[in-house]
Design an enzyme around this catalytic site. Structure first.
Site, PDB file in Angstrom:
ATOM      1  N   HIS B 325     -34.048 -42.746  26.912  1.00  0.00           N
ATOM      2  CA  HIS B 325     -35.391 -42.419  26.427  1.00  0.00           C
ATOM      3  C   HIS B 325     -35.273 -41.142  25.613  1.00  0.00           C
ATOM      4  CE1 HIS B 325     -39.610 -41.516  26.218  1.00  0.00           C
ATOM      5  NE2 HIS B 325     -39.892 -42.674  26.778  1.00  0.00           N
ATOM      6  N   ARG B 345     -45.699 -39.192  21.997  1.00  0.00           N
ATOM      7  CA  ARG B 345     -45.419 -39.462  20.576  1.00  0.00           C
ATOM      8  C   ARG B 345     -46.411 -40.483  20.023  1.00  0.00           C
ATOM      9  NH1 ARG B 345     -40.254 -41.814  19.896  1.00  0.00           N
ATOM     10  NH2 ARG B 345     -40.233 -42.213  22.132  1.00  0.00           N
TER      11      ARG B 345
END
Lengths: 233, 545, 275
Positions: B325, B345
């Site tokens: 990740h 994000r």
């Protein structure tokens, strides 16, 4: 690691010297414990590592999640990885979204004496007493949203003089709210109907049969939904 | 939420944050260009851990003999069984059920519900507590193409592209077509999705999505789903046994799956569970810390299911691809590796280097985004070094409140806000420092559309299955896959159990496997497997993991 | 005119009509009732023990919050008013309880009983004034013969509640007069309605209700008006159990009549069916 600052902690009364920068969980492991109980996601989500502690010289009982709380000098700690709590069994479909649906299964919510111990003990900083108050008067929206961040660690129930199991009340309220009050999504139902009718079956089969280059081209040329407009005020 | 103004960032880091603040106005509203397909391949090959050869080796025995798998996993597959010296009487059955589900995460719970609906007896066993699983930790969301501008076909393209077209098409087809059904199923159970007043789902982008189809429940999406499923499993009276991992599978005389040897973690007793069908839902392997990466995974993610299923002869696929990740916490050290949800994000926060400059689009697929961050730190030396020597890049979270208005972070990312606040960092005002973290095992058992493995009556679902996501999974497709295939496998295993004729139990497969290990001449002798819990005592506790 | 407002659980569940009409009328009268952001159940019964402080905490939290807001605390439910008012008196007069409660609560500023709690009727009488109220009436209830029923909780203990003359109160009659109605005086208007017995000894409570209703009826009342959700429930429900041939009367919350007289709704519906 020569300059490592060390502190003394007491795990269930037994003294260990551990680096001051560690969380309680890491400190227990540093001390040599291999955890089976009292350890889960190690990220503050699962509620497995509820811990109570006192600092020498302070009368107050403090709480925290072992994976999220730093050790302190002269910390006396014990984990509460499990606390007995009876869960009611219900069919969420059949219940109406009102106070009586909760009091039917958890009548003890009306025994709340307002001592606020549950709120004081919550490692998530939830206003537990207040969400129980909302449950008492059937305000499911407030009960659901104020209890939403609950990780069901059980500390509230461990401290409740009225024997309330707050976190089970919370999840019943949230499910009642989510099932019966929150508006159903129309676009979702439409898509479900389409899927069941088989609207996408042929399209999916064609995609499954497509050659690699064809798929790549389709992927690289697909349009991408744009970001929301910025509010620059 | 009020956060004390004690400053956790060091004065040196604070100086560097000033650069982030300086460049912020000029970055606002500017979309950094996405990479070309060639650029993506280039950064992956040079910087993604899957391409670091020393991290892998061929496995020496079993159905995948010769295949490249992570070193740490190969060691476990080749280690002696935990029960090699245990006397077991296979006639003494402790639990006799129709469907045995191994694993108490989202996949196991979904399978339990659907199996129970077929009117058969279900037993769910789990190593730790019911619900202790990566499902509980999934913050970002769950994908489903249920909006007017979207369709399962578009979702299909995104999944295939994200997986670099290596995915098994039939599995992807089931994934995307069942997705709306799963969301509806959850909605009907009372899962509190983020919605507008009229019931319209509030959906956002994830890395690699072409439509906003990420459904969320604040940033507790996985937790909300898991606790709802768990509540429902309990309501239906399904038998759940906690702290009792399966340590070997039992087959019948014909080599079909027929149960498991359970191990009571606390009393150290071995118990036998006989079943007509068996579902493996034990999750992934992040806690093996491949290539010494920190991990975002749950404590129990130690590849137990892979080990016991492999010994029973089930075929693995894509075991040489791991998802890192892009945004694990790199600072403070107490939460190293902790997941910073992709929703951050998704809402518009961007990665920045030491100069406060963006160097990659914030919503590339996870493998590309991770490789780009590793390149920025290790290749270009433009990362930020912390006092412990860890290097990372900024993730400019304050942008979110600038885009959506003040208070949005508190409303949409309460878990994230709280986690950093515990270490005196206010992500509404300051950026986070991040570095890729070992997040997801893309591979696992080869399955068909109902989760059936290559061993009859043995199913695998969730992270211990492979092929759905190919070599890279998109955000929000894991919560989806555990439920799509959990439901499919539960349904199928429930029905199938009605036809299965029980035969004598056998551990012959294990003896054969052990012989093969010994004959290979390279038996691992310093450990047994499955390992059940990672060994963190003394050493690793120094804040490394 | 602005007050902190404590609703209580009953107004949010079984007595929603009482709250709805009260808030609507207050708004029309230019009175701002601001519901407290946080409040918990008052406990419904004022505890007589002194060594157990927990039951006082909810009331003190609300009183302290109103004090911090610089406002009087307004109640509508008679039971809540009773509990909060007596708790306020207790903390003012009993040093030991005061110290224990403050020691436990750890409020930023200790609460010593300096706040004040008033019932909605007192707010109309003492803050707005019944004369002023009479000025604002748009649809006077002229010719309506209505009997006030007081119950116990608002009046007693008289010295502490200080609501009105407990033996011969007039606040509700004065209120009815302001609305333009005719108040019917009858001997049973301050008798207990027996609600605390209505579940486990229904017959006694039914007899008490029958006496109240018959008495009001015999003095010419067309309806009863009350200010207590408990009395209200009891008077309505147990009338259904009184013997055939006994008189029946509709029962209103005082706020329903207020709402009507202020021209905020049609004439209050008659509710007296025997089921």
């Amino acid at each position: 690691m020569s300059a490592l600052e060390m502190v003394d902690i007491y795990i269930m009364g037994k003294k260990y010297m551990v680096p001051a920068s560690l969380t309680i969980m890491n400190a227990m492991e540093f001390a040599g414990y291999e955890l089976k109980r009292g350890c889960g996601c190690r990220a503050g989500f699962c509620g497995a590592c509820a811990t109570v502690y006192r600092i020498a010289g302070h009368y107050e009982l403090k709480v925290g999640l072992a994976c999220q709380t730093r050790v302190e000098h002269e910390m006396y700690l014990a984990q509460i990885p499990f606390f007995p709590a009876l869960k009611a069994f219900y069919d969420i479909e059949d219940l109406e979204p009102k106070a009586s649906s909760i009091s039917r299964y958890y009548p003890e919510i009306y025994r709340c004496i307002g001592c606020n111990s549950c709120t004081k003990v919550c490692p998530q900083d939830l206003n537990v007493m207040q969400y129980i108050a909302h449950a008492q008067r059937g305000d499911l929206y407030r009960c659901a949203s104020e209890s939403f961040d609950c990780i069901m660690c059980g500390l509230c129930a461990s401290r409740c003089p009225a024997h309330i199991v707050q976190y089970y009340v919370g999840i019943l309220a949230r499910r009642l709210y989510g099932r019966h009050i929150l508006a159903k999504s129309i676009h979702l139902q439409q898509r479900v109907d389409e899927v069941i009718e088989g609207k996408y079956t042929a399209g999916l089969e064609a995609l499954m049969a497509a050659g690699l280059e064809e798929l790549k081209a389709a992927y690289n040329n697909r349009d991408i939904e744009t970001e929301p407009k910025l509010c620059l005020g | 939420m009020s956060i004390p103004v004690r400053v956790m960032y060091t004065p040196q880091m604070r100086e560097l944050i000033k650069k982030v603040e300086e460049t912020r106005p000029s970055r606002l509203g500017i979309d950094f260009p996405r990479m070309t397909p060639e650029e993506r391949q280039d950064v992956l090959k040079k910087f993604h851990p899957d391409f670091i050869e020393s991290g892998f080796r061929p496995v020496k025995i079993g159905v995948n003999k010769g295949d490249r798998v992570p070193q740490e996993l190969a060691d476990l597959l080749e280690a002696p069984s935990m029960i090699r010296n245990v006397e077991l009487d296979l006639e003494k059955i402790n639990y006799d059920v129709d469907v045995l589900i191994i694993g108490g995460g989202g996949a196991g719970a979904a399978a339990a519900l659907l199996a129970r609906e077929q009117g058969v007896e279900v037993l769910l066993v789990t190593k730790l507590r019911f619900g202790d699983a990566n499902t509980m930790m999934a913050q970002g969301g769950i994908q489903a193409a249920d909006k007017g501008n979207d369709s399962p076909l578009i979702h299909y393209l995104d999944v295939m592209g994200g997986g670099h077209f290596t995915n098994i098409p039939a599995l992807v087809s089931n994934l995307v077509n069942d997705a709306p059904l799963v969301i509806k199923w959850l909605e009907d159970m009372g899962t509190m999705f983020d919605k507008k007043e009229d019931g319209t789902m509030i959906t956002i982008h994830g890395g690699g999505t072409s439509r906003k189809r990420m459904h969320t429940a604040r940033d507790y999406t996985g937790a909300e789903i898991m606790r709802t499923l768990r509540d429902e499993v309990m309501n239906r009276g399904i038998n759940v046994i906690e702290f009792s991992p399966a340590v070997e599978l039992l087959l019948d005389e014909d080599g079909k799956a027929a149960g498991a040897v359970l191990y009571n973690l606390e009393t150290e007793q071995y118990l036998l569970a006989r079943a007509k069908t068996v579902i493996l839902a034990t999750g992934g392997s992040g806690r093996l810390h491949y290539q010494n990466f920190p991990t975002s995974n749950h404590y129990g993610a130690t590849a137990d299911g892979l080990v016991i299923g492999y010994r029973a002869g089930a075929k693995l696929i894509f075991m040489d691809t791991i998802q890192y990740h892009p945004t694990g916490a790199a600072y403070p050290p107490q939460i190293l590796g902790l997941l910073v949800t992709e929703k951050v994000r998704g809402l518009g926060a961007t990665p920045l280097n030491i100069k406060g400059e963006q160097f990659v689009h914030h919503l590339e697929t996870r493998d590309v985004e991770s490789a780009a961050i590793i390149r920025e730190c290790n290749g270009r030396k433009m990362g930020i070094t912390t006092p412990t020597g860890m290097v990372g890049v900024w993730l400019d979270s304050p942008l979110i409140d600038l885009i959506y208005g003040e208070g949005y972070i508190e409303k949409q990312l309460p878990a994230m806000l709280r986690q950093f606040a515990r270490f005196d960092i206010d992500i509404r005002k300051d950026p986070m420092l991040i570095y890729p973290t070992l997040h997801y095992q893309n591979g696992g058992f080869l399955i068909d559309e109902y989760g059936c493995t290559s061993i009859e009556n043995l199913y695998a679902i969730g992270e211990n299955s492979g092929g759905i996501h190919g070599r890279n999974r998109l955000m929000g497709n894991s919560l989806l896959d555990i439920l799509v295939f959990g439901r499919r496998a539960g349904y199928h295993a429930g029905l199938k159990s009605k036809e299965v004729k029980q035969k004598k139990l056998s551990l012959q497969h294990l003896y054969n496997y052990q012989r093969e290990v010994e004959q290979s001449g390279s038996a691992i002798v310093d450990r047994v497997s499955p390992v059940l819990v990672p060994h963190y005592t003394h050493r690793e506790a120094l804040g490394l993991f | 005119m602005r007050f902190s407002y404590y609703p209580g659980c009953t107004l949010k569940t079984t007595a929603t009509e009482l709250e709805r009409s009260a808030l609507k009328a207050a708004k029309a009268l230019g009175i701002e009732l601001v519901e407290q952001k946080e409040w918990q159940c008052c406990g419904a019964v004022f505890p007589l023990v002194r060594d157990e402080i927990a039951a006082f905490l909810s009331s003190i939290r609300s009183l302290a919050a109103a004090r911090d807001a610089g406002e009087k605390l307004v109640t509508i439910c008679a039971a809540c008013h009773h509990v909060i008012k007596r708790t306020n008196h207790l903390i003012k007069t009993d040093t030991e309880v005061r110290e224990k409660v403050n020691g436990y609560l750890q409020l930023e500023t200790s609460y010593l009983g300096e706040g004040s709690v008033i019932h909605y009727l007192e707010m109309l009488r003492d803050e707005l004034g019944f004369d002023e109220l009479a000025q604002k009436i748009k649809q006077p209830l002229t010719g309506r013969k209505i009997a006030a029923y007081y119950g116990c909780l608002l009046l007693r203990p008289a010295a502490i509640m200080a609501f009105d003359n407990a033996e011969n109160p007039r606040i509700i009659e004065d209120f009815l007069f302001a609305l333009g109605a005719t108040a019917v005086y009858y001997p049973y208007r301050t008798e207990c309605c027996g609600v605390y017995l209505s579940l486990n000894n229904t017959q006694i409570a039914t007899d008490m209700v029958e006496k109240i209703v018959s008495s009001a009826f015999s003095y010419g009342a067309e309806a009863l008006v009350d200010a207590c959700p408990l009395c209200h429930y009891n008077l309505l429900e147990l009338q259904k159990k009184t013997p055939q041939g006994k008189p029946l009367l509709p029962v209103y919350y005082f706020t329903e009549l207020l709402e009507e007289a202020l021209g905020l709704k049609e004439q209050t519906a008659v509710r007296k069916d025997r089921k």
